[in-house]
Design a protein around this motif. Sequence first.
Motif, PDB file in Angstrom:
ATOM      1  N   LYS A 125     -15.208  -3.858 -16.774  1.00 52.60           N
ATOM      2  CA  LYS A 125     -14.116  -3.662 -17.737  1.00 52.60           C
ATOM      3  C   LYS A 125     -14.632  -3.682 -19.169  1.00 52.60           C
ATOM      4  CE  LYS A 125     -10.225  -5.640 -15.154  1.00 52.60           C
ATOM      5  NZ  LYS A 125      -9.212  -6.730 -15.167  1.00 52.60           N
ATOM      6  N   GLU A 126     -15.588  -4.573 -19.436  1.00 48.22           N
ATOM      7  CA  GLU A 126     -16.113  -4.695 -20.790  1.00 48.22           C
ATOM      8  C   GLU A 126     -16.777  -3.409 -21.268  1.00 48.22           C
ATOM      9  OE1 GLU A 126     -16.192  -6.971 -23.367  1.00 48.22           O
ATOM     10  OE2 GLU A 126     -14.503  -7.753 -22.224  1.00 48.22           O
ATOM     11  N   PHE A 127     -17.239  -2.607 -20.336  1.00 47.51           N
ATOM     12  CA  PHE A 127     -17.814  -1.310 -20.696  1.00 47.51           C
ATOM     13  C   PHE A 127     -16.730  -0.245 -20.794  1.00 47.51           C
ATOM     14  CE2 PHE A 127     -19.562   2.844 -19.532  1.00 47.51           C
ATOM     15  CZ  PHE A 127     -20.569   2.978 -20.477  1.00 47.51           C
ATOM     16  N   LEU A 128     -15.814  -0.248 -19.859  1.00 47.39           N
ATOM     17  CA  LEU A 128     -14.783   0.791 -19.803  1.00 47.39           C
ATOM     18  C   LEU A 128     -13.895   0.819 -21.043  1.00 47.39           C
ATOM     19  CD1 LEU A 128     -13.767   0.441 -16.062  1.00 47.39           C
ATOM     20  CD2 LEU A 128     -14.958   2.383 -17.089  1.00 47.39           C
ATOM     21  N   LYS A 129     -13.797  -0.308 -21.745  1.00 47.97           N
ATOM     22  CA  LYS A 129     -12.939  -0.330 -22.940  1.00 47.97           C
ATOM     23  C   LYS A 129     -13.459   0.590 -24.036  1.00 47.97           C
ATOM     24  CE  LYS A 129     -15.037  -4.327 -25.295  1.00 47.97           C
ATOM     25  NZ  LYS A 129     -14.802  -5.733 -25.736  1.00 47.97           N
ATOM     26  N   TYR A 130     -14.738   0.981 -23.949  1.00 46.35           N
ATOM     27  CA  TYR A 130     -15.308   1.875 -24.954  1.00 46.35           C
ATOM     28  C   TYR A 130     -15.085   3.352 -24.625  1.00 46.35           C
ATOM     29  CZ  TYR A 130     -17.910  -2.311 -26.320  1.00 46.35           C
ATOM     30  OH  TYR A 130     -18.261  -3.574 -26.722  1.00 46.35           O
ATOM     31  N   LEU A 131     -14.591   3.660 -23.436  1.00 48.99           N
ATOM     32  CA  LEU A 131     -14.464   5.045 -23.002  1.00 48.99           C
ATOM     33  C   LEU A 131     -13.061   5.592 -23.237  1.00 48.99           C
ATOM     34  CD1 LEU A 131     -16.399   5.071 -19.592  1.00 48.99           C
ATOM     35  CD2 LEU A 131     -17.283   5.198 -21.932  1.00 48.99           C
ATOM     36  N   VAL A 132     -12.996   6.863 -23.571  1.00 47.54           N
ATOM     37  CA  VAL A 132     -11.722   7.569 -23.713  1.00 47.54           C
ATOM     38  C   VAL A 132     -11.855   8.939 -23.050  1.00 47.54           C
ATOM     39  CG1 VAL A 132     -11.034   6.413 -25.848  1.00 47.54           C
ATOM     40  CG2 VAL A 132     -12.386   8.524 -25.964  1.00 47.54           C
ATOM     41  N   PRO A 133     -10.769   9.455 -22.493  1.00 40.55           N
ATOM     42  CA  PRO A 133     -10.826  10.806 -21.926  1.00 40.55           C
ATOM     43  C   PRO A 133     -11.294  11.819 -22.962  1.00 40.55           C
ATOM     44  CG  PRO A 133      -8.815   9.704 -21.239  1.00 40.55           C
ATOM     45  CD  PRO A 133      -9.451   8.823 -22.283  1.00 40.55           C
ATOM     46  N   SER A 143     -25.996  13.084 -21.624  1.00 39.53           N
ATOM     47  CA  SER A 143     -24.770  13.136 -22.410  1.00 39.53           C
ATOM     48  C   SER A 143     -23.709  13.887 -21.616  1.00 39.53           C
ATOM     49  CB  SER A 143     -25.018  13.859 -23.742  1.00 39.53           C
ATOM     50  OG  SER A 143     -23.808  13.989 -24.474  1.00 39.53           O
ATOM     51  N   LEU A 144     -22.619  13.179 -21.288  1.00 42.30           N
ATOM     52  CA  LEU A 144     -21.562  13.761 -20.467  1.00 42.30           C
ATOM     53  C   LEU A 144     -20.196  13.500 -21.092  1.00 42.30           C
ATOM     54  CD1 LEU A 144     -22.908  12.599 -16.986  1.00 42.30           C
ATOM     55  CD2 LEU A 144     -22.966  14.934 -17.892  1.00 42.30           C
ATOM     56  N   THR A 145     -19.215  14.290 -20.683  1.00 41.50           N
ATOM     57  CA  THR A 145     -17.848  14.136 -21.168  1.00 41.50           C
ATOM     58  C   THR A 145     -17.001  13.410 -20.127  1.00 41.50           C
ATOM     59  OG1 THR A 145     -18.000  16.172 -22.467  1.00 41.50           O
ATOM     60  CG2 THR A 145     -15.798  15.358 -21.980  1.00 41.50           C
ATOM     61  N   VAL A 146     -16.361  12.338 -20.549  1.00 36.09           N
ATOM     62  CA  VAL A 146     -15.479  11.572 -19.663  1.00 36.09           C
ATOM     63  C   VAL A 146     -14.238  12.401 -19.349  1.00 36.09           C
ATOM     64  CG1 VAL A 146     -14.062   9.487 -19.476  1.00 36.09           C
ATOM     65  CG2 VAL A 146     -16.289   9.401 -20.640  1.00 36.09           C
ATOM     66  N   ASN A 178     -27.622   4.100 -15.070  1.00 32.74           N
ATOM     67  CA  ASN A 178     -27.616   3.397 -16.348  1.00 32.74           C
ATOM     68  C   ASN A 178     -26.502   3.951 -17.223  1.00 32.74           C
ATOM     69  OD1 ASN A 178     -29.973   1.899 -15.701  1.00 32.74           O
ATOM     70  ND2 ASN A 178     -31.258   3.623 -16.308  1.00 32.74           N
ATOM     71  N   LEU A 179     -25.735   3.059 -17.846  1.00 31.19           N
ATOM     72  CA  LEU A 179     -24.604   3.482 -18.669  1.00 31.19           C
ATOM     73  C   LEU A 179     -24.787   3.028 -20.115  1.00 31.19           C
ATOM     74  CD1 LEU A 179     -21.619   2.570 -16.303  1.00 31.19           C
ATOM     75  CD2 LEU A 179     -22.732   4.806 -16.569  1.00 31.19           C
ATOM     76  N   GLU A 180     -24.517   3.938 -21.037  1.00 34.28           N
ATOM     77  CA  GLU A 180     -24.505   3.604 -22.466  1.00 34.28           C
ATOM     78  C   GLU A 180     -23.286   4.244 -23.108  1.00 34.28           C
ATOM     79  OE1 GLU A 180     -26.752   4.539 -26.668  1.00 34.28           O
ATOM     80  OE2 GLU A 180     -27.972   4.661 -24.848  1.00 34.28           O
ATOM     81  N   ALA A 181     -22.464   3.419 -23.741  1.00 29.67           N
ATOM     82  CA  ALA A 181     -21.263   3.919 -24.407  1.00 29.67           C
ATOM     83  C   ALA A 181     -21.620   4.538 -25.761  1.00 29.67           C
ATOM     84  CB  ALA A 181     -20.260   2.788 -24.601  1.00 29.67           C
ATOM     85  N   ASP A 182     -20.729   5.359 -26.257  1.00 31.54           N
ATOM     86  CA  ASP A 182     -20.885   5.988 -27.569  1.00 31.54           C
ATOM     87  C   ASP A 182     -20.951   4.899 -28.636  1.00 31.54           C
ATOM     88  OD1 ASP A 182     -20.769   7.500 -29.855  1.00 31.54           O
ATOM     89  OD2 ASP A 182     -18.880   8.493 -29.379  1.00 31.54           O
ATOM     90  N   ILE A 183     -21.987   4.906 -29.461  1.00 24.22           N
ATOM     91  CA  ILE A 183     -22.189   3.873 -30.467  1.00 24.22           C
ATOM     92  C   ILE A 183     -21.039   3.826 -31.467  1.00 24.22           C
ATOM     93  CG2 ILE A 183     -23.548   5.387 -31.986  1.00 24.22           C
ATOM     94  CD1 ILE A 183     -24.143   1.624 -31.401  1.00 24.22           C
ATOM     95  N   ILE A 184     -20.426   4.970 -31.767  1.00 24.88           N
ATOM     96  CA  ILE A 184     -19.301   4.986 -32.717  1.00 24.88           C
ATOM     97  C   ILE A 184     -18.120   4.228 -32.116  1.00 24.88           C
ATOM     98  CG2 ILE A 184     -17.648   6.455 -33.937  1.00 24.88           C
ATOM     99  CD1 ILE A 184     -19.856   8.591 -34.040  1.00 24.88           C
ATOM    100  N   GLY A 185     -17.881   4.436 -30.823  1.00 22.59           N
ATOM    101  CA  GLY A 185     -16.798   3.719 -30.150  1.00 22.59           C
ATOM    102  C   GLY A 185     -17.029   2.213 -30.165  1.00 22.59           C
TER     103      GLY A 185
END
Length: 207
Positions: A125-133, A143-146, A178-185
């Motif tokens: 969950k702590e990672f998913l909060k950074y993701l948006v459709p 680099s992929l699009t959610v 391996n997962l890395e969220a967008d740094i801006i997010g």
Amino acid sequence: MFTGIIKGLGRVISIKQMGEISRLYVETGLSKESAIGDSIAINGVCLTVVDIKDGVVAFDLSGETLRVTNLGKLKPGSMVNVEPSMKAGDSFGGHIVTGHVDCLGRIRSRREVGEVIHLEIEAPKEFLKYLVPKGSVAVDGISLTVVEVFRDYFTLVIIPHTARLTTLGFKDQGDTVNLEADIIGKYVMRYLESLPLFKREGVSLAD
């Protein structure tokens, strides 16, 4: 810094334990363009080149790197995504990728529709909060699009070109990524969570 545009697949030759570190040897066509001290992302993990010989590039891995990424699961013959660090003036084809992996995800399901691959990736969950459709995410450095974000997983659509040139073409259900969220997010979320409203009410944006 990287952009998540994979330049090629590399093949693991060996992993050798050397005291408190492990040395990873990867055969890659990018060896001729590399120099000792360069930064190269292997499966999205920023590593430093420590040796180059006969088309094989060597990297040192700390125990922490092995713990928080899937590099510890590599074996001789494993294929990995390879991307050299971005140079000034290079085309910015993906999004900002630091090579600092946030966490491991697990492929929950893989479904092929024609030549297109649909993936569901389980993540904390702590990672998913950074993701948006329609936002960006790096999966094994790609680099992929959610597509959609759910309570404990998110979805992706992998086009044939990406499947052919990266490890996602042959990874299957149960495999780790391996997962890395967008740094801006990440910075936006950090700012929001610092606001008095969230501190006072005890609101968690991960819920």
